[in-house]
Design a protein around this motif. Structure first.
Motif, PDB file in Angstrom:
ATOM      1  N   GLY A  39     -13.243  -0.835  25.072  1.00 40.61           N
ATOM      2  CA  GLY A  39     -12.506  -0.036  24.085  1.00 40.61           C
ATOM      3  C   GLY A  39     -13.055   1.372  23.989  1.00 40.61           C
ATOM      4  O   GLY A  39     -13.195   1.927  22.899  1.00 40.61           O
TER       5      GLY A  39
ATOM      6  N   ASN B  34     -11.845   4.274  25.222  1.00 38.61           N
ATOM      7  CA  ASN B  34     -10.948   5.426  25.415  1.00 38.61           C
ATOM      8  C   ASN B  34     -10.791   6.284  24.160  1.00 38.61           C
ATOM      9  O   ASN B  34     -10.242   7.374  24.231  1.00 38.61           O
ATOM     10  N   GLN B  35     -11.238   5.777  22.999  1.00 40.91           N
ATOM     11  CA  GLN B  35     -11.164   6.602  21.785  1.00 40.91           C
ATOM     12  C   GLN B  35     -12.232   6.140  20.792  1.00 40.91           C
ATOM     13  O   GLN B  35     -12.930   5.152  21.020  1.00 40.91           O
TER      14      GLN B  35
ATOM     15  N   ILE C 197     -15.312   5.366  18.340  1.00 41.08           N
ATOM     16  CA  ILE C 197     -16.759   5.177  18.498  1.00 41.08           C
ATOM     17  C   ILE C 197     -17.098   4.826  19.952  1.00 41.08           C
ATOM     18  O   ILE C 197     -18.110   5.298  20.492  1.00 41.08           O
TER      19      ILE C 197
ATOM     20  N   ARG D  87      -8.053  -0.902  27.647  1.00 42.46           N
ATOM     21  CA  ARG D  87      -6.962  -1.829  27.991  1.00 42.46           C
ATOM     22  C   ARG D  87      -5.844  -1.101  28.710  1.00 42.46           C
ATOM     23  O   ARG D  87      -5.129  -1.686  29.517  1.00 42.46           O
TER      24      ARG D  87
ATOM     25  N   ARG E  43      -5.051   5.774  29.583  1.00 47.04           N
ATOM     26  CA  ARG E  43      -5.806   6.314  28.442  1.00 47.04           C
ATOM     27  C   ARG E  43      -7.297   6.405  28.785  1.00 47.04           C
ATOM     28  O   ARG E  43      -7.977   7.349  28.390  1.00 47.04           O
TER      29      ARG E  43
ATOM     30  N   ASP F 157      -8.669  -5.410  29.382  1.00 45.74           N
ATOM     31  CA  ASP F 157      -8.098  -5.885  28.115  1.00 45.74           C
ATOM     32  C   ASP F 157      -8.874  -7.135  27.747  1.00 45.74           C
ATOM     33  O   ASP F 157      -8.832  -8.140  28.469  1.00 45.74           O
ATOM     34  N   VAL F 158      -9.590  -7.089  26.628  1.00 38.96           N
ATOM     35  CA  VAL F 158     -10.505  -8.185  26.291  1.00 38.96           C
ATOM     36  C   VAL F 158      -9.779  -9.464  25.891  1.00 38.96           C
ATOM     37  O   VAL F 158     -10.415 -10.510  25.752  1.00 38.96           O
TER      38      VAL F 158
ATOM     39  N   ASN G 174     -17.485  -3.212  22.216  1.00 36.68           N
ATOM     40  CA  ASN G 174     -17.075  -2.281  21.151  1.00 36.68           C
ATOM     41  C   ASN G 174     -15.622  -2.477  20.735  1.00 36.68           C
ATOM     42  O   ASN G 174     -15.280  -2.242  19.576  1.00 36.68           O
TER      43      ASN G 174
ATOM     44  N   SER H 245     -20.625  -4.560  15.533  1.00 37.86           N
ATOM     45  CA  SER H 245     -20.165  -5.378  14.418  1.00 37.86           C
ATOM     46  C   SER H 245     -19.856  -4.473  13.230  1.00 37.86           C
ATOM     47  O   SER H 245     -19.465  -3.310  13.401  1.00 37.86           O
TER      48      SER H 245
ATOM     49  N   TYR I  64     -10.025  -8.956   9.788  1.00 34.55           N
ATOM     50  CA  TYR I  64     -11.089  -8.109  10.347  1.00 34.55           C
ATOM     51  C   TYR I  64     -12.466  -8.481   9.811  1.00 34.55           C
ATOM     52  O   TYR I  64     -13.411  -8.681  10.572  1.00 34.55           O
TER      53      TYR I  64
ATOM     54  N   LYS J 165     -15.795 -10.199  11.968  1.00 32.17           N
ATOM     55  CA  LYS J 165     -17.117  -9.615  12.213  1.00 32.17           C
ATOM     56  C   LYS J 165     -18.228 -10.593  11.793  1.00 32.17           C
ATOM     57  O   LYS J 165     -19.308 -10.584  12.384  1.00 32.17           O
TER      58      LYS J 165
ATOM     59  N   GLY K 221     -21.249   1.957  10.320  1.00 35.26           N
ATOM     60  CA  GLY K 221     -20.963   2.677   9.073  1.00 35.26           C
ATOM     61  C   GLY K 221     -19.489   3.071   9.050  1.00 35.26           C
ATOM     62  O   GLY K 221     -18.780   2.959  10.060  1.00 35.26           O
TER      63      GLY K 221
ATOM     64  N   THR L 249     -16.654   5.032   9.583  1.00 32.04           N
ATOM     65  CA  THR L 249     -16.464   6.159  10.494  1.00 32.04           C
ATOM     66  C   THR L 249     -14.985   6.514  10.614  1.00 32.04           C
ATOM     67  O   THR L 249     -14.141   5.609  10.718  1.00 32.04           O
TER      68      THR L 249
ATOM     69  N   THR M 187     -11.919   6.872  12.237  1.00 33.33           N
ATOM     70  CA  THR M 187     -11.264   6.525  13.510  1.00 33.33           C
ATOM     71  C   THR M 187      -9.886   5.932  13.205  1.00 33.33           C
ATOM     72  O   THR M 187      -9.539   5.686  12.044  1.00 33.33           O
TER      73      THR M 187
ATOM     74  N   ASN N  92      -9.266   2.820  10.775  1.00 26.94           N
ATOM     75  CA  ASN N  92      -9.124   2.905   9.312  1.00 26.94           C
ATOM     76  C   ASN N  92      -8.281   4.121   8.903  1.00 26.94           C
ATOM     77  O   ASN N  92      -8.541   4.732   7.868  1.00 26.94           O
TER      78      ASN N  92
HETATM   79  P1  NAP Z   1     -10.728   2.666  17.280  1.00 26.60           P
HETATM   80  O1  NAP Z   1     -10.842   4.143  17.336  1.00 26.60           O
HETATM   81  O2  NAP Z   1      -9.455   2.059  16.804  1.00 26.60           O
HETATM   82  O3  NAP Z   1     -11.107   2.104  18.708  1.00 26.60           O
HETATM   83  C1  NAP Z   1     -10.943   0.770  19.042  1.00 26.60           C
HETATM   84  C2  NAP Z   1     -10.905   0.657  20.544  1.00 26.60           C
HETATM   85  O4  NAP Z   1     -10.734  -0.720  20.895  1.00 26.60           O
HETATM   86  C3  NAP Z   1      -9.724   1.426  21.170  1.00 26.60           C
HETATM   87  O5  NAP Z   1     -10.153   2.036  22.349  1.00 26.60           O
HETATM   88  C4  NAP Z   1      -8.738   0.319  21.471  1.00 26.60           C
HETATM   89  O6  NAP Z   1      -7.850   0.614  22.534  1.00 26.60           O
HETATM   90  C5  NAP Z   1      -9.699  -0.782  21.852  1.00 26.60           C
HETATM   91  N1  NAP Z   1      -9.075  -2.094  21.918  1.00 26.60           N
HETATM   92  C6  NAP Z   1      -8.329  -2.716  20.982  1.00 26.60           C
HETATM   93  N2  NAP Z   1      -7.878  -3.881  21.453  1.00 26.60           N
HETATM   94  C7  NAP Z   1      -8.363  -4.002  22.719  1.00 26.60           C
HETATM   95  C8  NAP Z   1      -8.236  -4.968  23.727  1.00 26.60           C
HETATM   96  N3  NAP Z   1      -7.510  -6.089  23.564  1.00 26.60           N
HETATM   97  N4  NAP Z   1      -8.881  -4.773  24.902  1.00 26.60           N
HETATM   98  C9  NAP Z   1      -9.604  -3.645  25.098  1.00 26.60           C
HETATM   99  N5  NAP Z   1      -9.721  -2.671  24.205  1.00 26.60           N
HETATM  100  C10 NAP Z   1      -9.104  -2.853  23.019  1.00 26.60           C
HETATM  101  O7  NAP Z   1     -11.841   2.050  16.323  1.00 26.60           O
HETATM  102  P2  NAP Z   1     -13.409   2.343  16.152  1.00 26.60           P
HETATM  103  O8  NAP Z   1     -13.636   2.576  14.735  1.00 26.60           O
HETATM  104  O9  NAP Z   1     -13.861   3.318  17.161  1.00 26.60           O
HETATM  105  O10 NAP Z   1     -13.995   0.900  16.477  1.00 26.60           O
HETATM  106  C11 NAP Z   1     -15.043   0.691  17.432  1.00 26.60           C
HETATM  107  C12 NAP Z   1     -15.905  -0.451  16.954  1.00 26.60           C
HETATM  108  O11 NAP Z   1     -16.597  -0.059  15.757  1.00 26.60           O
HETATM  109  C13 NAP Z   1     -15.128  -1.710  16.580  1.00 26.60           C
HETATM  110  O12 NAP Z   1     -15.843  -2.853  17.009  1.00 26.60           O
HETATM  111  C14 NAP Z   1     -15.092  -1.667  15.069  1.00 26.60           C
HETATM  112  O13 NAP Z   1     -14.930  -2.938  14.508  1.00 26.60           O
HETATM  113  C15 NAP Z   1     -16.460  -1.092  14.790  1.00 26.60           C
HETATM  114  N6  NAP Z   1     -16.616  -0.535  13.447  1.00 26.60           N
HETATM  115  C16 NAP Z   1     -15.928   0.555  13.075  1.00 26.60           C
HETATM  116  C17 NAP Z   1     -16.107   1.065  11.801  1.00 26.60           C
HETATM  117  C18 NAP Z   1     -15.369   2.277  11.322  1.00 26.60           C
HETATM  118  O14 NAP Z   1     -15.532   2.630  10.142  1.00 26.60           O
HETATM  119  N7  NAP Z   1     -14.586   2.940  12.167  1.00 26.60           N
HETATM  120  C19 NAP Z   1     -17.005   0.449  10.892  1.00 26.60           C
HETATM  121  C20 NAP Z   1     -17.699  -0.678  11.324  1.00 26.60           C
HETATM  122  C21 NAP Z   1     -17.489  -1.159  12.599  1.00 26.60           C
HETATM  123  P3  NAP Z   1      -6.454   1.415  22.318  1.00 26.60           P
HETATM  124  O15 NAP Z   1      -6.817   2.866  22.228  1.00 26.60           O
HETATM  125  O16 NAP Z   1      -5.685   1.057  23.514  1.00 26.60           O
HETATM  126  O17 NAP Z   1      -5.857   0.902  21.032  1.00 26.60           O
END
Ligand code: NAP
Length: 252
Positions: free
Chosen positions: A12, A14-15, A17, A37, A41, A59-60, A86, A151, A174, A178, A205, A207, A209, A212
């Motif tokens: 994951g 491509n965008q 974290i 996936r 991208r 794609d996980v 991730n 996580s 969600y 976790k 933390g 973040t 993205t 959210n």
């Molecule tokens: P994000 O910007 O939405 O990124 C999620 C990534 O996962 C995207 O690249 C997405 O791909 C990819 N993904 C989703 N389904 C997938 C699949 N089936 N196979 C492969 N890739 C897939 O979110 P993020 O905030 O960076 O999240 C990264 C990690 O941090 C996650 O584990 C999240 O739970 C954790 N986290 C985030 C926060 C926060 O506040 N943001 C807090 C605690 C934990 P697409 O671009 O194709 O959708």
């Protein structure tokens, strides 16, 4: 087979974290397999990063995609040193924006559709299980292998049992995914301990993205920092830990 440069795969990436983790690891001189996936991208994201970065379709939730990615890494690199799980989703619905307030309200335990919970767990829990199992044979070929599961504090039952702001956001989708990811982290840490493969969980933390609706309060640089720190620890690093930035132990 490549030389001594460490090889890290970020799912994951491509965008959000994941992209920042890939950016930071590449800046640290690692070979980075930027998994996404959607390959287009991933390619577009990889072009933005300086360093030795290779886009990879993964794609996980898709067994064939996982198998093909592992075979490709085996063929091209012969091993993997660091796996960063991730990729995750917070909801089943597509890409449309939804405010956190609407999300929290409709995802409560009494309301969230079971089908949506299954979809979220398919990515956040079973996806991590499947990807990790597929890449363990390549991690076994590393001299210092490490798995980092991204996580969330939302998965901590201990925090949720206290007077914590996370209580309002916890749900069977969600949040509970976790909690399950934390359990799976411990299971892999136990199973791989004798082989010296480190397995740790980190929390970024809150973040900003897509996950959210960009309502998070921290930057992706802050969100990526702990995953990057743990990924870069060597073979004498810990296993079975759950930490936030910087190296703050989180309760399971
Ligand atoms: P994000 O910007 O939405 O990124 C999620 C990534 O996962 C995207 O690249 C997405 O791909 C990819 N993904 C989703 N389904 C997938 C699949 N089936 N196979 C492969 N890739 C897939 O979110 P993020 O905030 O960076 O999240 C990264 C990690 O941090 C996650 O584990 C999240 O739970 C954790 N986290 C985030 C926060 C926060 O506040 N943001 C807090 C605690 C934990 P697409 O671009 O194709 O959708």
């Amino acid at each position: 087979m490549t030389g001594t440069k460490r090889i890290a795969l970020v799912t994951g990436a491509n965008q959000g974290i994941g992209l920042q983790i890939a950016t930071d690891l590449a800046a640290s001189g690692l070979t980075v397999l930027l998994a996404s996936r959607n390959l287009d991208r991933g390619k577009a994201a990889a072009q933005k990063i300086e360093g030795d970065v290779h886009p990879l379709q993964l794609d996980v939730t898709d067994e064939a995609s996982i198998r093909a990615a592992a075979a490709h890494v085996d063929e091209q690199f012969g091993r993997l040193d660091i796996l960063i799980n991730n990729a995750a989703i917070s909801r089943a619905s597509g890409e449309e924006a939804e405010t956190m307030q609407d999300y929290i309200q409709r995802s409560r335990a009494t309301l969230i559709p079971v089908a949506e919970v299954r979809t979220i767990w398919e990515t956040n829990v079973f996806g991590v299980l499947a990807v990790t199992q597929a890449f363990v044979p390549l991690l076994r070929k590393s001299e210092a292998a490490s798995i980092v599961n991204v996580s969330s504090n939302l998965g901590s039952l201990t925090l949720l049992s206290s007077d914590s702001p996370y209580r309002a956001v916890f749900n069977p989708g969600y949040g509970a995914s976790k909690t399950a990811l934390n359990a799976i982290t411990v299971a892999f840490a136990i199973d791989l301990e004798a082989e010296g493969i480190k397995v740790n969980a980190v929390t970024p933390g809150f973040t900003a993205t897509a996950l959210n609706n960009y309502e998070g309060t921290e930057t992706v640089q802050q969100g990526a920092a702990e995953a990057v720190r743990v990924a870069l620890l060597g073979s004498d690093g810990p296993t079975g830990t759950f930490t936030a930035s910087t190296n703050q132990t989180q309760p399971w």
